[in-house]
Design a protein around this motif. Structure first.
Motif, PDB file in Angstrom:
ATOM      1  N   LYS A  30      35.466 -47.970  18.470  1.00 31.42           N
ATOM      2  CA  LYS A  30      34.884 -47.096  19.502  1.00 31.42           C
ATOM      3  C   LYS A  30      35.950 -46.657  20.503  1.00 31.42           C
ATOM      4  N   ASN A  31      36.795 -47.583  20.903  1.00 33.95           N
ATOM      5  CA  ASN A  31      37.867 -47.257  21.848  1.00 33.95           C
ATOM      6  C   ASN A  31      38.836 -46.241  21.257  1.00 33.95           C
ATOM      7  N   ILE A  32      39.176 -46.409  19.988  1.00 34.61           N
ATOM      8  CA  ILE A  32      40.090 -45.466  19.340  1.00 34.61           C
ATOM      9  C   ILE A  32      39.455 -44.085  19.274  1.00 34.61           C
ATOM     10  N   ILE A  33      38.180 -44.018  18.921  1.00 34.52           N
ATOM     11  CA  ILE A  33      37.501 -42.722  18.855  1.00 34.52           C
ATOM     12  C   ILE A  33      37.429 -42.081  20.236  1.00 34.52           C
ATOM     13  N   LEU A  34      36.978 -42.840  21.227  1.00 38.24           N
ATOM     14  CA  LEU A  34      36.740 -42.304  22.564  1.00 38.24           C
ATOM     15  C   LEU A  34      38.022 -42.023  23.348  1.00 38.24           C
ATOM     16  N   PHE A  35      38.987 -42.915  23.276  1.00 36.54           N
ATOM     17  CA  PHE A  35      40.159 -42.815  24.143  1.00 36.54           C
ATOM     18  C   PHE A  35      41.426 -42.295  23.449  1.00 36.54           C
ATOM     19  N   VAL A  36      41.394 -42.198  22.116  1.00 34.64           N
ATOM     20  CA  VAL A  36      42.567 -41.716  21.392  1.00 34.64           C
ATOM     21  C   VAL A  36      42.251 -40.407  20.662  1.00 34.64           C
ATOM     22  N   LEU A  37      41.275 -40.445  19.755  1.00 33.72           N
ATOM     23  CA  LEU A  37      40.991 -39.264  18.932  1.00 33.72           C
ATOM     24  C   LEU A  37      40.331 -38.132  19.715  1.00 33.72           C
ATOM     25  N   LEU A  38      39.339 -38.455  20.538  1.00 29.26           N
ATOM     26  CA  LEU A  38      38.632 -37.411  21.287  1.00 29.26           C
ATOM     27  C   LEU A  38      39.565 -36.628  22.227  1.00 29.26           C
ATOM     28  N   PRO A  39      40.412 -37.285  23.010  1.00 29.52           N
ATOM     29  CA  PRO A  39      41.331 -36.513  23.859  1.00 29.52           C
ATOM     30  C   PRO A  39      42.277 -35.615  23.054  1.00 29.52           C
ATOM     31  N   ILE A  40      42.771 -36.110  21.912  1.00 27.21           N
ATOM     32  CA  ILE A  40      43.651 -35.291  21.075  1.00 27.21           C
ATOM     33  C   ILE A  40      42.885 -34.091  20.530  1.00 27.21           C
ATOM     34  N   LEU A  41      41.651 -34.309  20.103  1.00 32.84           N
ATOM     35  CA  LEU A  41      40.823 -33.214  19.597  1.00 32.84           C
ATOM     36  C   LEU A  41      40.581 -32.162  20.677  1.00 32.84           C
ATOM     37  N   VAL A  42      40.220 -32.611  21.873  1.00 33.46           N
ATOM     38  CA  VAL A  42      39.968 -31.680  22.981  1.00 33.46           C
ATOM     39  C   VAL A  42      41.246 -30.911  23.331  1.00 33.46           C
ATOM     40  N   GLY A  43      42.365 -31.605  23.405  1.00 30.59           N
ATOM     41  CA  GLY A  43      43.634 -30.934  23.691  1.00 30.59           C
ATOM     42  C   GLY A  43      43.993 -29.911  22.633  1.00 30.59           C
ATOM     43  N   GLY A  44      43.768 -30.259  21.370  1.00 29.03           N
ATOM     44  CA  GLY A  44      44.025 -29.320  20.283  1.00 29.03           C
ATOM     45  C   GLY A  44      43.123 -28.102  20.361  1.00 29.03           C
ATOM     46  N   LEU A  45      41.855 -28.328  20.690  1.00 30.97           N
ATOM     47  CA  LEU A  45      40.923 -27.207  20.829  1.00 30.97           C
ATOM     48  C   LEU A  45      41.318 -26.294  21.980  1.00 30.97           C
ATOM     49  N   ILE A  46      41.817 -26.877  23.064  1.00 29.88           N
ATOM     50  CA  ILE A  46      42.285 -26.059  24.194  1.00 29.88           C
ATOM     51  C   ILE A  46      43.407 -25.140  23.717  1.00 29.88           C
ATOM     52  N   TYR A  47      44.332 -25.679  22.929  1.00 36.33           N
ATOM     53  CA  TYR A  47      45.404 -24.853  22.397  1.00 36.33           C
ATOM     54  C   TYR A  47      44.852 -23.751  21.495  1.00 36.33           C
ATOM     55  N   ILE A  48      43.946 -24.106  20.601  1.00 41.11           N
ATOM     56  CA  ILE A  48      43.406 -23.124  19.659  1.00 41.11           C
ATOM     57  C   ILE A  48      42.692 -21.986  20.371  1.00 41.11           C
ATOM     58  N   PHE A 101      47.384 -39.483  27.871  1.00 40.90           N
ATOM     59  CA  PHE A 101      46.239 -40.397  27.994  1.00 40.90           C
ATOM     60  C   PHE A 101      45.939 -41.037  26.638  1.00 40.90           C
ATOM     61  N   SER A 102      45.891 -40.231  25.592  1.00 39.90           N
ATOM     62  CA  SER A 102      45.585 -40.704  24.247  1.00 39.90           C
ATOM     63  C   SER A 102      46.644 -41.688  23.741  1.00 39.90           C
ATOM     64  N   PHE A 103      47.896 -41.315  23.877  1.00 41.05           N
ATOM     65  CA  PHE A 103      49.002 -42.142  23.394  1.00 41.05           C
ATOM     66  C   PHE A 103      49.048 -43.471  24.155  1.00 41.05           C
ATOM     67  N   THR A 104      48.911 -43.412  25.468  1.00 37.27           N
ATOM     68  CA  THR A 104      48.911 -44.630  26.279  1.00 37.27           C
ATOM     69  C   THR A 104      47.730 -45.522  25.910  1.00 37.27           C
ATOM     70  N   SER A 105      46.574 -44.911  25.700  1.00 40.35           N
ATOM     71  CA  SER A 105      45.384 -45.675  25.304  1.00 40.35           C
ATOM     72  C   SER A 105      45.610 -46.378  23.972  1.00 40.35           C
ATOM     73  N   LEU A 106      46.198 -45.668  23.015  1.00 40.47           N
ATOM     74  CA  LEU A 106      46.468 -46.279  21.711  1.00 40.47           C
ATOM     75  C   LEU A 106      47.367 -47.498  21.860  1.00 40.47           C
ATOM     76  N   SER A 152      30.648 -54.532  25.955  1.00 42.11           N
ATOM     77  CA  SER A 152      31.247 -53.472  26.753  1.00 42.11           C
ATOM     78  C   SER A 152      31.967 -52.487  25.842  1.00 42.11           C
ATOM     79  N   LEU A 153      31.975 -51.228  26.226  1.00 41.69           N
ATOM     80  CA  LEU A 153      32.619 -50.200  25.428  1.00 41.69           C
ATOM     81  C   LEU A 153      34.124 -50.371  25.425  1.00 41.69           C
ATOM     82  N   ILE A 154      34.662 -50.779  26.530  1.00 43.84           N
ATOM     83  CA  ILE A 154      36.113 -50.868  26.663  1.00 43.84           C
ATOM     84  C   ILE A 154      36.571 -52.288  26.426  1.00 43.84           C
TER      85      ILE A 154
END
Length: 158
Positions: free
Chosen positions: A11-29, A78-83, A156-158
């Protein structure tokens, strides 16, 4: 307990690593010029129709400057640090501090490289701020999580 730990980690990897990268990529697109190399890469791997469709859905929106140019920087740090913090089980000790500050350092050094023309791009002081905030927020989230304070809950989620 082990299964709950693995599920929390996923859950942490999805929420704090993958989701931020996805959102950042979508912003670029959706907001950045098609002259960027990534759009050529999309064409080379045959997903340019998909990215063009996504772009077409959002192209009419006027994004604030900081969303287009600074938020993706925040999100990748944020994503990299979280990972890194997830890998180190949310512990900050002398053995891992250099790993934890690595993403912010890369971002800041890339901006300094841009300032002196060593790296392609445009120097932006706001990028340095957003890199720093991305690393700081990730660290604060994980050091303040319940499981890091030795509480005996696995819900807890985190």
């Amino acid at each position: 307990r082990c299964k709950a730990f693995k599920m929390t980690r996923i859950k942490n990897i999805i929420l704090f690593v993958l989701l931020p990268i996805l959102v950042g990529g979508l912003i670029y697109i959706v907001s950045r010029p098609k002259s960027l190399k990534m759009f050529k890469w999309f064409e080379n791997i045959n997903i340019d129709n998909l990215t063009n469709s996504i772009r077409d859905e959002f192209i009419h929106i006027e994004y604030p400057y900081w969303v287009k140019y600074n938020l993706p920087d925040f999100l990748w740090v944020f994503s990299f640090t979280s990972l890194i913090l997830i890998i180190w089980n949310k512990k900050i000790v002398s053995e891992n501090i250099s790993y934890i500050i690595f993403p912010v350092s890369v971002g800041v050094l890339s901006e300094i490289g841009q300032l002196f023309g060593i790296i392609n791009g445009t120097f932006d002081l706001m990028d340095i701020l957003f890199y720093s905030l991305g690393g700081l927020l990730s660290t604060l989230i994980f050091i303040n999580s319940k499981s890091n304070k030795n509480e005996k809950t696995s819900t807890s989620l985190i």
